[in-house]
Enzyme design. Structure first.
Site, short mmCIF file in Angstrom:
data_model
loop_
_atom_site.label_atom_id
_atom_site.label_comp_id
_atom_site.label_asym_id
_atom_site.label_seq_id
_atom_site.Cartn_x
_atom_site.Cartn_y
_atom_site.Cartn_z
N ARG A 35 0.83 -1.21 0.00
CA ARG A 35 0.00 0.00 0.00
C ARG A 35 0.86 1.25 0.00
NH1 ARG A 35 -4.29 -2.30 4.11
NH2 ARG A 35 -2.32 -2.66 5.17
N LYS A 75 -11.44 -21.81 8.25
CA LYS A 75 -10.49 -22.92 8.06
C LYS A 75 -11.22 -24.26 8.03
CE LYS A 75 -6.70 -20.33 10.17
NZ LYS A 75 -6.11 -19.97 11.47
N GLU A 111 -1.60 -24.12 0.81
CA GLU A 111 -1.19 -24.87 2.01
C GLU A 111 -1.19 -23.99 3.26
OE1 GLU A 111 -0.27 -28.38 2.39
OE2 GLU A 111 -0.75 -27.51 4.34
N1 NAP Z 1 0.45 -13.72 10.08
C1 NAP Z 1 0.42 -15.05 10.11
O1 NAP Z 1 1.06 -15.69 10.93
C2 NAP Z 1 -0.42 -15.80 9.09
C3 NAP Z 1 -0.49 -17.20 9.16
C4 NAP Z 1 -1.23 -17.91 8.19
C5 NAP Z 1 -1.90 -17.21 7.20
N2 NAP Z 1 -1.83 -15.83 7.18
C6 NAP Z 1 -2.53 -15.14 6.11
O2 NAP Z 1 -1.58 -14.48 5.29
C7 NAP Z 1 -2.14 -13.29 4.77
C8 NAP Z 1 -1.24 -12.09 5.12
O3 NAP Z 1 -1.15 -11.97 6.51
P1 NAP Z 1 -0.09 -10.99 7.20
O4 NAP Z 1 -0.13 -11.30 8.65
O5 NAP Z 1 1.21 -11.05 6.49
O6 NAP Z 1 -0.78 -9.57 6.94
P2 NAP Z 1 -0.15 -8.11 7.17
O7 NAP Z 1 1.05 -8.19 8.05
O8 NAP Z 1 -1.27 -7.22 7.54
O9 NAP Z 1 0.37 -7.68 5.69
C9 NAP Z 1 -0.48 -7.35 4.65
C10 NAP Z 1 0.38 -6.80 3.49
O10 NAP Z 1 -0.46 -6.60 2.37
C11 NAP Z 1 -0.37 -5.26 1.91
N3 NAP Z 1 -1.71 -4.85 1.50
C12 NAP Z 1 -2.89 -5.09 2.15
N4 NAP Z 1 -3.92 -4.62 1.43
C13 NAP Z 1 -3.39 -4.09 0.30
C14 NAP Z 1 -3.95 -3.47 -0.85
N5 NAP Z 1 -5.26 -3.28 -0.96
N6 NAP Z 1 -3.11 -3.05 -1.82
C15 NAP Z 1 -1.78 -3.22 -1.70
N7 NAP Z 1 -1.17 -3.81 -0.63
C16 NAP Z 1 -1.99 -4.25 0.34
C17 NAP Z 1 0.14 -4.44 3.07
O11 NAP Z 1 0.85 -3.32 2.55
P3 NAP Z 1 1.62 -2.24 3.48
O12 NAP Z 1 2.82 -3.03 4.01
O13 NAP Z 1 2.04 -1.15 2.59
O14 NAP Z 1 0.65 -1.87 4.55
C18 NAP Z 1 1.05 -5.47 3.77
O15 NAP Z 1 2.33 -5.46 3.20
C19 NAP Z 1 -3.55 -13.20 5.34
O16 NAP Z 1 -4.45 -13.80 4.42
C20 NAP Z 1 -3.46 -14.04 6.58
O17 NAP Z 1 -4.71 -14.58 6.98
C21 NAP Z 1 -1.12 -15.13 8.09
#
Ligand code: NAP
Length: 436
Positions: A46, A204, A128
């Site tokens: 973003r 899930k 996965e």
């Molecule tokens: N965190 C975990 O441990 C975990 C485990 C399993 C699955 N997941 C899944 O993995 C996915 C990501 O999780 P996360 O924890 O990594 O999320 P996060 O830390 O909130 O990161 C989201 C990223 O996506 C970018 N973003 C979000 N909306 C956007 C948009 N409309 N346009 C452009 N960029 C956008 C953000 O950009 P900015 O950096 O510029 O804000 C950020 O870099 C989710 O589906 C989550 O459910 C996460």
């Protein structure tokens, strides 16, 4: 080696940073495994000006720069949320690119449609990391367990709630304190509703049930309850009765169709799932050939989630369209009847606070009797505060716990309503299903 394979990353948050780091730090070993180098060509965020843990990355805020780049063959979607992630995945597949995603919301709501769209274009969508973080669980359903008829999937698939529950159980914390602690430790989001209300686990379970039962399961088919009404006394009684409390996701084949539910559950302390503590996840599967198997490990975090996402990327990169045959997703999603929560049969724990007077237990037991619910045990503790609607000062109150034999959910809910109306009852504390 020939040309590198272009990778486009959508998102550079917790998971995206872990994926980028892994692709860069393990560049050589991954190239050996794939047979070609992987090149991180473009990353959608973003805000490109935000300080990042990794520097020098090809960031962009323009989704077209990633999705329309002809040199990108595999898109990794780790944005989170339904939109725009769903639209971007669809666009990538339509453009003939493989997709790896960690997005449970998108896969739960749109999985079958995306799998079909991928197949129509001769590409694949891999997910996965969408359930159980680093625990291999989607792969086994898509391949290793295919010969089985699966009767039940029982899972602890939300690390946030399992952490909160573990702290309530082991340290006697109340829900609000345990939640605050989880937020301070980075295990719960500032807005924790999706986790604590059971919505994340329902997504899930929808994904797991779709795969396990080869059925078309939407998150709306899953009954869910969260953990917000659990109290420290529920954990004390559970222990006294030989149980642990866990937020379980249960998918079962029954004569009426599929039973799909997420709710706090009493589990015997001797069961393997009862010992899954903290942020750990576990998925238990009962198959006709394989018997009972369990998958256990870290369900979230940059390392475990990247483990799953990058494995998907390596697998996809080994079978690029036109180079290798696409493995068909070996599942036909049949429409199956979904059972109603009212039709569930199980045992129940019910805790309430009532005036400590003769005849109160008999009055409550008679309500159970009228509804054909038979009681297995009763525990009564005296002198508890009665801060409920019917409570009065100057009276002595007792907390009473009932454990039922197997009963019909609809009858138990009716009993709960009738008991709450008895003049001697100050409040119903909780009603929790028991899985033996
Ligand atoms: N965190 C975990 O441990 C975990 C485990 C399993 C699955 N997941 C899944 O993995 C996915 C990501 O999780 P996360 O924890 O990594 O999320 P996060 O830390 O909130 O990161 C989201 C990223 O996506 C970018 N973003 C979000 N909306 C956007 C948009 N409309 N346009 C452009 N960029 C956008 C953000 O950009 P900015 O950096 O510029 O804000 C950020 O870099 C989710 O589906 C989550 O459910 C996460």
């Amino acid at each position: 080696m020939s040309e590198p394979i272009g990778i486009g990353l959508l998102g550079l948050g917790v998971v995206g940073t872990g994926v980028a780091r892994t692709l860069l730090e393990k560049r050589e070993s991954i190239a050996r495994r794939v047979g070609r180098a992987l090149e991180l060509r473009r990353i959608l965020v973003r805000d490109t000006q935000r300080p990042r843990a990794l520097s020098g990355l090809p960031l962009t805020t323009d989704p077209d720069a990633v999705l329309d780049d002809p040199a990108i063959s595999v898109i990794v979607e780790v944005l989170g949320g339904e939109e725009p992630a769903h639209t971007y995945i669809r666009r990538a597949l339509a453009a003939g690119k493989h997709v790896a995603t960690a997005n449970k919301e998108v896969m739960a709501k749109h999985g079958p449609e995306l799998v079909a769209a991928a197949a129509a274009r001769g590409v694949d969508v891999a997910y996965e990391a969408s359930v159980g973080g680093g625990i291999p669980v989607i792969g086994p359903f898509r391949l290793d367990l295919l010969a089985n008829d699966i009767s039940q999937v029982t899972a602890i698939i939300n690390g946030t709630t399992n952490y909160i529950i573990t702290r309530m159980s082991q340290a006697g914390l109340d829900f609000a304190t345990a939640l605050r602690e989880a937020q301070e430790a980075g295990y719960a989001e500032p807005d924790p509703r999706n986790d604590i209300e059971g919505i994340d686990a329902a997504y899930k379970l929808a994904i797991l049930a779709t795969l396990a039962f080869h059925a078309r399961v939407h998150p709306n088919d899953v009954y869910y309850e969260g953990i917000t009404s659990l109290s420290p006394s529920d954990f004390r009684y559970a222990e006294e009765l030989g149980y642990a409390i866990k937020l379980l996701a249960i998918g079962k084949q029954t004569d009426q169709g599929l039973e799909l539910r997420v709710h706090p559950t009493f589990l015997p302390t001797s069961s393997l799932l009862a010992s899954v503590d903290g942020v750990f996840n576990a998925v238990q599967v009962d198959g006709d050939l394989v018997g009972r198997i369990q998958f256990y490990g870290r369900g979230a975090g940059a390392g475990p989630t990247s483990s799953a996402v990058v494995a998907d990327v390596i697998d996809l990169a080994q079978r690029l369209p036109g180079e290798m045959p696409i493995r068909a997703q070996a599942t036909a999603y049949e429409a199956r009847p979904i059972g109603r929560i009212e039709d569930v049969h199980t045992r129940y724990y019910l805790r309430l606070v009532a005036r400590d007077r003769p005849g109160v237990i008999a009055a409550i037991a008679s309500v159970f009797g009228q509804l054909q619910i038979s009681l297995a045990s009763i525990i009564q503790k005296e002198d508890v505060p009665a801060d409920g609607p019917n409570g009065e000062s100057g009276e002595t109150y007792a907390e009473i716990v009932f454990m039922t034999h197997r009963a019909h959910e609809a009858a138990v809910q009716q009993a709960r309503q009738r008991i709450a109306l008895l003049p001697a009852v100050a409040r119903i504390g909780s009603v929790i299903r028991v899985e033996d």
